[in-house]
Design a protein around this motif. Sequence first.
Motif, PDB file in Angstrom:
ATOM      1  N   VAL A  26       1.034  -1.166  -0.074  1.00 23.33           N
ATOM      2  CA  VAL A  26       0.082  -0.059  -0.087  1.00 23.33           C
ATOM      3  C   VAL A  26       1.027   1.345   0.018  1.00 23.33           C
ATOM      4  O   VAL A  26       1.831   1.323   0.883  1.00 23.33           O
ATOM      5  N   SER A  27       0.656   2.207  -0.874  1.00 24.11           N
ATOM      6  CA  SER A  27       1.330   3.641  -0.924  1.00 24.11           C
ATOM      7  C   SER A  27       0.589   4.612  -0.799  1.00 24.11           C
ATOM      8  O   SER A  27      -0.808   4.612  -1.244  1.00 24.11           O
ATOM      9  N   THR A  28       1.006   6.018  -0.563  1.00 20.27           N
ATOM     10  CA  THR A  28       0.362   7.036  -0.676  1.00 20.27           C
ATOM     11  C   THR A  28       0.375   7.563  -2.195  1.00 20.27           C
ATOM     12  O   THR A  28       0.965   6.852  -2.906  1.00 20.27           O
ATOM     13  N   LEU A  29      -0.281   8.460  -2.427  1.00 18.14           N
ATOM     14  CA  LEU A  29      -0.247   9.256  -3.940  1.00 18.14           C
ATOM     15  C   LEU A  29       1.241   9.315  -4.196  1.00 18.14           C
ATOM     16  O   LEU A  29       1.503   9.414  -5.481  1.00 18.14           O
ATOM     17  N   PHE A  30       2.056   9.888  -3.327  1.00 22.76           N
ATOM     18  CA  PHE A  30       3.432  10.150  -3.755  1.00 22.76           C
ATOM     19  C   PHE A  30       4.387   8.907  -3.358  1.00 22.76           C
ATOM     20  O   PHE A  30       5.648   9.182  -3.608  1.00 22.76           O
ATOM     21  N   GLY A  31       3.881   7.884  -3.321  1.00 21.54           N
ATOM     22  CA  GLY A  31       4.590   6.628  -3.242  1.00 21.54           C
ATOM     23  C   GLY A  31       5.279   6.253  -1.735  1.00 21.54           C
ATOM     24  O   GLY A  31       6.151   5.361  -1.717  1.00 21.54           O
ATOM     25  N   LEU A 175      -1.298  -3.733  -5.705  1.00 19.63           N
ATOM     26  CA  LEU A 175      -0.982  -2.331  -5.225  1.00 19.63           C
ATOM     27  C   LEU A 175      -2.240  -1.479  -4.662  1.00 19.63           C
ATOM     28  O   LEU A 175      -3.013  -1.206  -5.473  1.00 19.63           O
ATOM     29  N   THR A 176      -2.389  -1.159  -3.325  1.00 20.18           N
ATOM     30  CA  THR A 176      -3.531  -0.282  -2.878  1.00 20.18           C
ATOM     31  C   THR A 176      -2.894   1.044  -3.006  1.00 20.18           C
ATOM     32  O   THR A 176      -1.680   1.349  -2.481  1.00 20.18           O
ATOM     33  N   VAL A 177      -3.498   1.975  -3.646  1.00 19.13           N
ATOM     34  CA  VAL A 177      -2.918   3.378  -3.672  1.00 19.13           C
ATOM     35  C   VAL A 177      -4.022   4.276  -2.626  1.00 19.13           C
ATOM     36  O   VAL A 177      -5.265   4.427  -2.766  1.00 19.13           O
ATOM     37  N   ASP A 178      -3.356   4.666  -1.412  1.00 17.90           N
ATOM     38  CA  ASP A 178      -4.408   5.581  -0.614  1.00 17.90           C
ATOM     39  C   ASP A 178      -4.263   6.730  -0.908  1.00 17.90           C
ATOM     40  O   ASP A 178      -3.085   7.580  -1.052  1.00 17.90           O
ATOM     41  N   PRO A 179      -5.132   7.583  -1.215  1.00 18.16           N
ATOM     42  CA  PRO A 179      -5.232   9.048  -1.816  1.00 18.16           C
ATOM     43  C   PRO A 179      -5.138   9.908  -0.503  1.00 18.16           C
ATOM     44  O   PRO A 179      -5.657  10.710  -0.355  1.00 18.16           O
ATOM     45  N   LEU A 189       8.224   4.077  -2.917  1.00 20.98           N
ATOM     46  CA  LEU A 189       8.286   3.169  -3.984  1.00 20.98           C
ATOM     47  C   LEU A 189       9.235   3.377  -5.117  1.00 20.98           C
ATOM     48  O   LEU A 189       9.746   2.513  -5.673  1.00 20.98           O
ATOM     49  N   PRO A 190       9.534   4.730  -5.658  1.00 17.15           N
ATOM     50  CA  PRO A 190      10.359   4.936  -6.467  1.00 17.15           C
ATOM     51  C   PRO A 190      11.712   4.499  -6.210  1.00 17.15           C
ATOM     52  O   PRO A 190      12.560   4.391  -7.259  1.00 17.15           O
ATOM     53  N   ALA A 191      11.897   4.131  -4.943  1.00 17.00           N
ATOM     54  CA  ALA A 191      13.600   3.626  -4.635  1.00 17.00           C
ATOM     55  C   ALA A 191      13.644   2.035  -4.963  1.00 17.00           C
ATOM     56  O   ALA A 191      14.556   1.605  -4.938  1.00 17.00           O
ATOM     57  N   LEU A 192      12.416   1.467  -5.124  1.00 18.21           N
ATOM     58  CA  LEU A 192      12.508   0.186  -5.752  1.00 18.21           C
ATOM     59  C   LEU A 192      13.354  -0.224  -7.007  1.00 18.21           C
ATOM     60  O   LEU A 192      13.128   0.589  -8.085  1.00 18.21           O
ATOM     61  N   GLY A 193      13.932  -1.502  -6.947  1.00 14.84           N
ATOM     62  CA  GLY A 193      14.469  -1.810  -8.270  1.00 14.84           C
ATOM     63  C   GLY A 193      16.009  -1.901  -8.036  1.00 14.84           C
ATOM     64  O   GLY A 193      16.607  -1.815  -6.942  1.00 14.84           O
ATOM     65  N   GLY A 194      16.610  -2.494  -9.095  1.00 10.10           N
ATOM     66  CA  GLY A 194      18.159  -2.393  -8.745  1.00 10.10           C
ATOM     67  C   GLY A 194      19.015  -3.437  -8.806  1.00 10.10           C
ATOM     68  O   GLY A 194      19.132  -4.191  -9.816  1.00 10.10           O
ATOM     69  N   ALA A 195      19.700  -3.897  -7.650  1.00  8.14           N
ATOM     70  CA  ALA A 195      20.932  -4.665  -7.709  1.00  8.14           C
ATOM     71  C   ALA A 195      21.130  -6.166  -8.477  1.00  8.14           C
ATOM     72  O   ALA A 195      22.076  -6.169  -9.028  1.00  8.14           O
ATOM     73  N   ALA A 208      -6.369  -5.384 -13.524  1.00  8.18           N
ATOM     74  CA  ALA A 208      -7.547  -5.215 -12.807  1.00  8.18           C
ATOM     75  C   ALA A 208      -7.474  -3.901 -12.073  1.00  8.18           C
ATOM     76  O   ALA A 208      -6.440  -3.642 -11.621  1.00  8.18           O
ATOM     77  N   VAL A 209      -8.671  -3.201 -11.885  1.00  4.27           N
ATOM     78  CA  VAL A 209      -8.428  -2.112 -11.027  1.00  4.27           C
ATOM     79  C   VAL A 209      -9.765  -1.583 -10.544  1.00  4.27           C
ATOM     80  O   VAL A 209     -10.827  -1.962 -11.127  1.00  4.27           O
ATOM     81  N   ALA A 210     -10.105  -1.433  -9.253  1.00  5.37           N
ATOM     82  CA  ALA A 210     -11.257  -1.415  -8.500  1.00  5.37           C
ATOM     83  C   ALA A 210     -11.020  -0.279  -7.380  1.00  5.37           C
ATOM     84  O   ALA A 210      -9.724   0.295  -7.193  1.00  5.37           O
ATOM     85  N   ARG A 211     -12.158   0.514  -7.069  1.00  4.67           N
ATOM     86  CA  ARG A 211     -12.195   1.426  -6.013  1.00  4.67           C
ATOM     87  C   ARG A 211     -13.286   1.341  -5.104  1.00  4.67           C
ATOM     88  O   ARG A 211     -14.244   0.739  -5.266  1.00  4.67           O
ATOM     89  N   THR A 212     -12.890   2.025  -3.733  1.00  2.00           N
ATOM     90  CA  THR A 212     -13.854   1.854  -2.801  1.00  2.00           C
ATOM     91  C   THR A 212     -14.439   3.393  -2.630  1.00  2.00           C
ATOM     92  O   THR A 212     -13.896   4.387  -3.096  1.00  2.00           O
ATOM     93  N   ASP A 213     -15.457   3.581  -1.647  1.00  3.14           N
ATOM     94  CA  ASP A 213     -16.154   4.980  -1.752  1.00  3.14           C
ATOM     95  C   ASP A 213     -15.128   6.034  -1.161  1.00  3.14           C
ATOM     96  O   ASP A 213     -15.301   7.036  -1.234  1.00  3.14           O
ATOM     97  N   ASP A 214     -14.247   5.653  -0.583  1.00  2.00           N
ATOM     98  CA  ASP A 214     -13.231   6.570  -0.133  1.00  2.00           C
ATOM     99  C   ASP A 214     -11.966   6.936  -0.880  1.00  2.00           C
ATOM    100  O   ASP A 214     -10.927   7.321  -0.499  1.00  2.00           O
ATOM    101  N   SER A 215     -12.096   6.332  -2.138  1.00  2.00           N
ATOM    102  CA  SER A 215     -11.383   6.681  -3.358  1.00  2.00           C
ATOM    103  C   SER A 215     -10.227   5.973  -3.219  1.00  2.00           C
ATOM    104  O   SER A 215      -9.033   6.289  -3.774  1.00  2.00           O
ATOM    105  N   MET A 216     -10.056   4.835  -2.268  1.00  2.00           N
ATOM    106  CA  MET A 216      -9.054   3.844  -2.272  1.00  2.00           C
ATOM    107  C   MET A 216      -8.998   3.168  -3.468  1.00  2.00           C
ATOM    108  O   MET A 216     -10.027   2.580  -3.992  1.00  2.00           O
TER     109      MET A 216
END
Length: 226
Positions: A26-31, A175-179, A189-195, A208-216
């Motif tokens: 789960v991540s925020t809007l900015f990762g 991936l759940t995006v918390d708004p 999240l942008p730090a992922l990847g690499g070695a 697939a993508v879905a959302r709940t009433d709280d815009s999650m």
Amino acid sequence: MPAPSIADLIGPQLPPEHRELRAIAVSTLFGAFAREGTSGALGNDTDSALLLALREWADCVLVGAGTVRREGYKAPRGAVAVVSRSLDFDTTSDFFSGTPPLIIAAREALSDPALAPARARLRAAGAQLVDAASGSARDVVAALHARGLNRIVCEGGPSLYSALLAADAIDVFHLTVDPSVGPLDGTHLPALGGAEGDGGLRRFTLEAVARTDDSMLFCRYRRSRG
């Protein structure tokens, strides 16, 4: 809007004998992965239900030692494999009062004389020490497969996600995006990847993508191969 069904969020499932590794985050809007040091402040009830359902689906939960400590993991009911370099655990914690965890470490850590007391404490607490050869992501997954654990769900943290992604080992990413934004703790999240692995770009297809009433937002990505 009705909450999406957990079955729809999990999506297609391979037969149990097929190997599949899923990751959930789960991540925020900015990762950011966490707020105030843990992911507990992110997500909602649907996100929590998805996490529990994936644990039921899996033969084994795979997690890094730092995440176990940071998130205050409770006694597991099923198989949990914890990747550790230092073998430094509080064996009096509740985590060791349930199903004995698998502690996965590089062969070097399992033979290092300096870590003998730590190994003894873990064995006394019922933990099983698992030899992961070099300790790379590929060797960790191979060690689990060798035990017949075909369905694996990874719950983090960032360094373990990064190693698995670099090794091209993740088949499905939930991936759940918390708004929400701030205050952030610097884990992004942008730090992922690499070695590990060939260092090439890893691409996933939005399945697939879905959302709940709280815009999650609930996204399920499948590894794009070929």
